[in-house]
Enzyme design. Structure first.
Site, short mmCIF file in Angstrom:
data_model
loop_
_atom_site.label_atom_id
_atom_site.label_comp_id
_atom_site.label_asym_id
_atom_site.label_seq_id
_atom_site.Cartn_x
_atom_site.Cartn_y
_atom_site.Cartn_z
N HIS A 1 -3.82 6.80 1.81
CA HIS A 1 -4.24 5.42 1.36
C HIS A 1 -5.55 5.07 1.74
O HIS A 1 -5.81 5.41 2.95
CB HIS A 1 -3.00 4.35 1.86
CG HIS A 1 -3.38 3.01 1.59
ND1 HIS A 1 -3.58 2.61 0.74
CD2 HIS A 1 -3.56 1.98 2.44
CE1 HIS A 1 -3.75 1.44 0.47
NE2 HIS A 1 -3.74 1.08 1.70
N ASN B 1 -9.95 -1.40 -1.06
CA ASN B 1 -8.30 -1.18 -0.94
C ASN B 1 -7.80 -1.62 -2.35
O ASN B 1 -7.77 -2.93 -2.48
CB ASN B 1 -7.94 -1.70 0.32
CG ASN B 1 -6.36 -1.65 0.44
OD1 ASN B 1 -5.64 -1.01 -0.34
ND2 ASN B 1 -5.88 -1.99 1.52
N CYS C 1 0.62 -1.26 0.08
CA CYS C 1 -0.03 -0.04 0.02
C CYS C 1 0.83 1.28 -0.09
O CYS C 1 0.32 2.45 -0.21
CB CYS C 1 -0.95 0.04 1.20
SG CYS C 1 -2.02 -1.32 1.20
#
Ligand code: ACO
Length: 351
Positions: A278, A308, A128
């Site tokens: 993020h 995500n 990420c």
């Protein structure tokens, strides 16, 4: 003074929308079944994560991560008014590479039709945090005069490697497929607020087993010893996560990294147009905004629509709000990321 600048930005998500309700009915190949396969609910997922839906590549078709990356890259190139042959360096961030090796950058290079041109290809594995880490590399390469046109891509296909049974529900509900890309190049300027102003990557390897996907373990054997049919007992095939530890570390480090970025640049939130964190969990981002004293109206989130998408979340979120007309070319963004490793970092840049 030479500074690195974002010349173009683009993103791509597959057309297939998978709602929280539909997710319950998917089999291991993410095909819809008549009976629920996973014990979860729309209410639980919305309340704990903020996610309403995510995108998946079509079930039954062969899609690889470099395919999504290519589509985002083409949009970023078009936005920059450039062609693929102008690129002399590719940095590809992903945790779901096409195959174990070689990396996905070379597959995407070939798909872009620039395999015969001079073009270095890097794959980076910062999950990420991939976009901020990649931005740091691109910034350094360009400032050093090493490359003139860097294509930075974050792309993921998660849908092929998730556990669609109840055992995997804590992880599976979080992730989606997608890609984002930027094209970067040098600009001669005396303005210290032009282009990329700041980047800083961090890591703490003691968190490595907080979130991982094994599949392959070189310390055990060339191939991990598993029976692919024994899905009930074998955890090697699916991502494993200590959710609470990841959550707490993400909040702590994203708050610290955001403050660090302001201190290093001498900027305040009055100077920043958008905070782009993020997208792992809406509750993480809301807590970061609260503890970091970040103006909530400047925080951009897209986890509701895409889940995500790991290395893709930052460019995908910027592009989403740019298409809506909210983010304008030249706006100043502070982005903070956190991911498996643990890795984290922040960057301040103009889009
Ligand atoms: N549906 C229904 N119930 C669920 C689900 C689900 N999808 N997942 C877990 N539960 C259950 C648990 O089994 C538990 O039940 P129990 O009380 O009977 O034991 C209950 O819900 C509560 O579970 P918690 O783990 O305490 O729930 P929490 O509020 O911590 O939320 C979550 C879990 C969403 C995973 C959260 O911890 C989180 O978001 N962590 C961070 C994840 C993250 O950021 N990952 C990405 C990092 S970035 C990268 O690099 C890839």
């Amino acid at each position: 003074m030479i500074r690195a600048k974002i010349l173009g930005l683009g993103s791509y998500v597959p057309d297939r929308v998978v709602t929280n309700d539909e997710l319950r009915f998917l089999n291991p190949k993410h095909e819809r079944q008549t009976e629920p396969q996973m014990d979860t609910s729309d209410e639980w997922i919305r309340k704990r994560t903020g996610i309403q839906e995510r995108r998946y590549v079509p079930a039954g078709e062969t899609w690889r991560t470099s395919d999504l990356g290519k589509l985002a890259a083409e949009r970023a190139l078009e936005d920059a008014g450039l062609e693929a042959k102008d690129i002399d360096c590719i940095i590809f961030g992903t945790l779901s590479p096409d195959i174990h090796f070689p990396g996905s950058a070379v597959f995407m290079q070939e798909k872009l039709g620039i395999n015969s041109h001079y073009c270095a290809c890097y794959d980076i594995r910062q999950q990420c945090s991939g976009f901020v880490y990649g931005l740091e590399m691109a910034d350094a390469f360009i400032k050093a005069g090493k490359y003139k046109r860097v294509l930075l891509v974050g792309a993921e296909i998660h849908s092929h490697s998730l556990d669609y049974t109840t055992r995997g529900r804590d992880v599976t509900v979080l992730f989606g497929d997608g890609a984002g890309a930027v094209v970067m190049g040098p600009v001669e300027t005396t303005d210290p607020r032009e282009g990329v102003l700041y980047t800083r990557g961090h890591a703490d390897g003691s968190g490595a087993w907080g979130l991982y996907l094994k599949i392959f373990d070189i310390g055990v054997h060339g191939m991990v010893d598993y029976d692919p049919k024994d899905r009930e007992v074998n955890s090697t095939l699916y991502p494993q996560m200590k959710g609470k530890a990841v959550f707490m570390n993400a909040v702590k480090q994203m708050v610290a990294a955001s403050k660090e970025a302001l201190a290093a640049t001498g900027l305040s939130w009055d100077d920043i147009d958008w905070f782009v964190p993020h997208q792992a969990n809406l509750r993480i981002n809301e807590t970061v905004v609260q503890y970091g004293k970040i103006p909530p109206e400047k925080a951009l989130n897209t986890i509701m629509f895409y889940g995500n998408t790991t290395a893709a979340t930052v460019p995908l979120t910027i592009d989403h709000y740019r298409q809506e007309g909210k983010v304008k070319k030249g706006d100043l963004v502070l982005s903070t990321v956190f991911g498996a490793g643990f890795t984290w970092g922040s960057a301040v840049f103009r889009v």
